[in-house]
Design an enzyme around this catalytic site. Sequence first.
Site, PDB file in Angstrom:
ATOM      1  N   LYS A  71      -9.834   1.387   8.920  1.00  0.00           N
ATOM      2  CA  LYS A  71     -10.232   2.163   9.081  1.00  0.00           C
ATOM      3  C   LYS A  71     -10.479   2.745  10.321  1.00  0.00           C
ATOM      4  O   LYS A  71      -9.904   2.484  11.394  1.00  0.00           O
ATOM      5  CB  LYS A  71     -11.073   2.540   8.383  1.00  0.00           C
ATOM      6  CG  LYS A  71     -10.447   2.218   6.802  1.00  0.00           C
ATOM      7  CD  LYS A  71     -11.591   2.992   5.296  1.00  0.00           C
ATOM      8  CE  LYS A  71     -10.754   2.643   4.008  1.00  0.00           C
ATOM      9  NZ  LYS A  71     -11.361   2.769   2.920  1.00  0.00           N
ATOM     10  N   HIS A 119      -2.898   7.623   3.257  1.00  0.00           N
ATOM     11  CA  HIS A 119      -4.111   7.367   2.217  1.00  0.00           C
ATOM     12  C   HIS A 119      -4.803   9.021   1.908  1.00  0.00           C
ATOM     13  O   HIS A 119      -4.698   9.471   2.836  1.00  0.00           O
ATOM     14  CB  HIS A 119      -4.657   7.005   3.391  1.00  0.00           C
ATOM     15  CG  HIS A 119      -5.955   5.604   2.753  1.00  0.00           C
ATOM     16  ND1 HIS A 119      -7.345   6.025   2.538  1.00  0.00           N
ATOM     17  CD2 HIS A 119      -6.286   4.547   2.747  1.00  0.00           C
ATOM     18  CE1 HIS A 119      -8.521   5.001   2.111  1.00  0.00           C
ATOM     19  NE2 HIS A 119      -7.641   4.109   2.068  1.00  0.00           N
ATOM     20  N   GLU A 173      -7.978   9.124   2.262  1.00  0.00           N
ATOM     21  CA  GLU A 173      -8.709   9.771   2.862  1.00  0.00           C
ATOM     22  C   GLU A 173      -8.012  10.776   3.870  1.00  0.00           C
ATOM     23  O   GLU A 173      -8.514  11.719   4.426  1.00  0.00           O
ATOM     24  CB  GLU A 173      -9.983   8.430   4.444  1.00  0.00           C
ATOM     25  CG  GLU A 173     -10.838   7.880   2.785  1.00  0.00           C
ATOM     26  CD  GLU A 173     -10.737   6.803   3.787  1.00  0.00           C
ATOM     27  OE1 GLU A 173     -10.606   6.036   4.094  1.00  0.00           O
ATOM     28  OE2 GLU A 173     -11.761   5.187   2.377  1.00  0.00           O
ATOM     29  N   GLY A 227     -14.065   1.995  -1.195  1.00  0.00           N
ATOM     30  CA  GLY A 227     -15.271   1.835  -0.652  1.00  0.00           C
ATOM     31  C   GLY A 227     -16.190   1.939  -1.513  1.00  0.00           C
ATOM     32  O   GLY A 227     -17.283   2.013  -1.465  1.00  0.00           O
TER      33      GLY A 227
HETATM   34  P1  PGA Z   1     -11.920  -0.688   0.155  1.00  0.00           P
HETATM   35  O1  PGA Z   1     -10.753   0.061   1.197  1.00  0.00           O
HETATM   36  O2  PGA Z   1     -11.732  -2.126   0.652  1.00  0.00           O
HETATM   37  O3  PGA Z   1     -12.960  -0.568   0.864  1.00  0.00           O
HETATM   38  O4  PGA Z   1     -11.759   0.025  -1.014  1.00  0.00           O
HETATM   39  C1  PGA Z   1      -9.178   0.079   0.581  1.00  0.00           C
HETATM   40  C2  PGA Z   1      -8.280   0.775   1.156  1.00  0.00           C
HETATM   41  O5  PGA Z   1      -8.756   2.163   1.546  1.00  0.00           O
HETATM   42  O6  PGA Z   1      -7.786   0.850   1.958  1.00  0.00           O
END
Ligand code: PGA
Length: 254
Positions: free
Chosen positions: A12, A96, A98, A174
């Site tokens: 990220k 993704h 996000e 997350g």
């Molecule tokens: P995370 O994120 O392992 O922190 O939950 C996974 C991702 O967003 O690809």
Amino acid sequence: MSRKYLIAGNWKMNMSASESVDLISEINSLVGQQIHTQVCICPPFTSLQKSSSLVEQSEVHLGAQNMSSEPSGAFTGEISAGMLRDLYVTFVILGHSERREYFGESNQSINRKVLAAVENNLKPIYCIGETLEERESDQTLAVIKTQIYEGLANYPLSEVDNLVLAYEPVWAIGTGKTATNEMAQEVHAYVRKLLTDIFGDTAASGVRILYGGSMKPENAKGLLAQPDVDGGLIGGASLNARSFCSIVEAATGD
Ligand code: PGA
């Protein structure tokens, strides 16, 4: 068909170029020579150049976290597939949650990126997954179906070998909440069924479907033991070499 596990780290918006060098060097020394599990690191764009020289002699692959669907031109702030290829990038995370949530990406705009990626010999890691609200209202499989059909529209059969899917329930990203092994397997099996409907049995049985959403060393083994879970897309736990490499080891069976 036997599918080689893929463990991909999604850094990220973390790590400066010099911090990336340190982290990749550590990952390289821990798992850079093993060949049982495919390993991919997806640092920010600004770290790709330095990272590419570090992984050159190792089995660790480089991925990007996004790209433009356009080949070049007046698209301020964008990065093309060709530019990524130039830096020895092999994988690219697309769609993704996000990006969907904060940058307005839709199944249609992601579809254009997926097609541009394969045209340029990049392997798309196409992300799908439901929100908590969608899960609680029993819409999970319907959402996944739409994401697959729209996001993979016109995807060429000849490129199915290069396709990777990542099932990431949005509520698990997350948050420390992980899908249970059974929940993950149910959706992964459904994804494989949809891929079979689109591409046929042989092609679909070779596609890797990763699980993502708070995967960590403690839960990786159980998730990876599911018949249709072929690896992980790791966010938080990929920012620490030891925890990331323990997940690689869980996949390798060490
Ligand atoms: P995370 O994120 O392992 O922190 O939950 C996974 C991702 O967003 O690809």
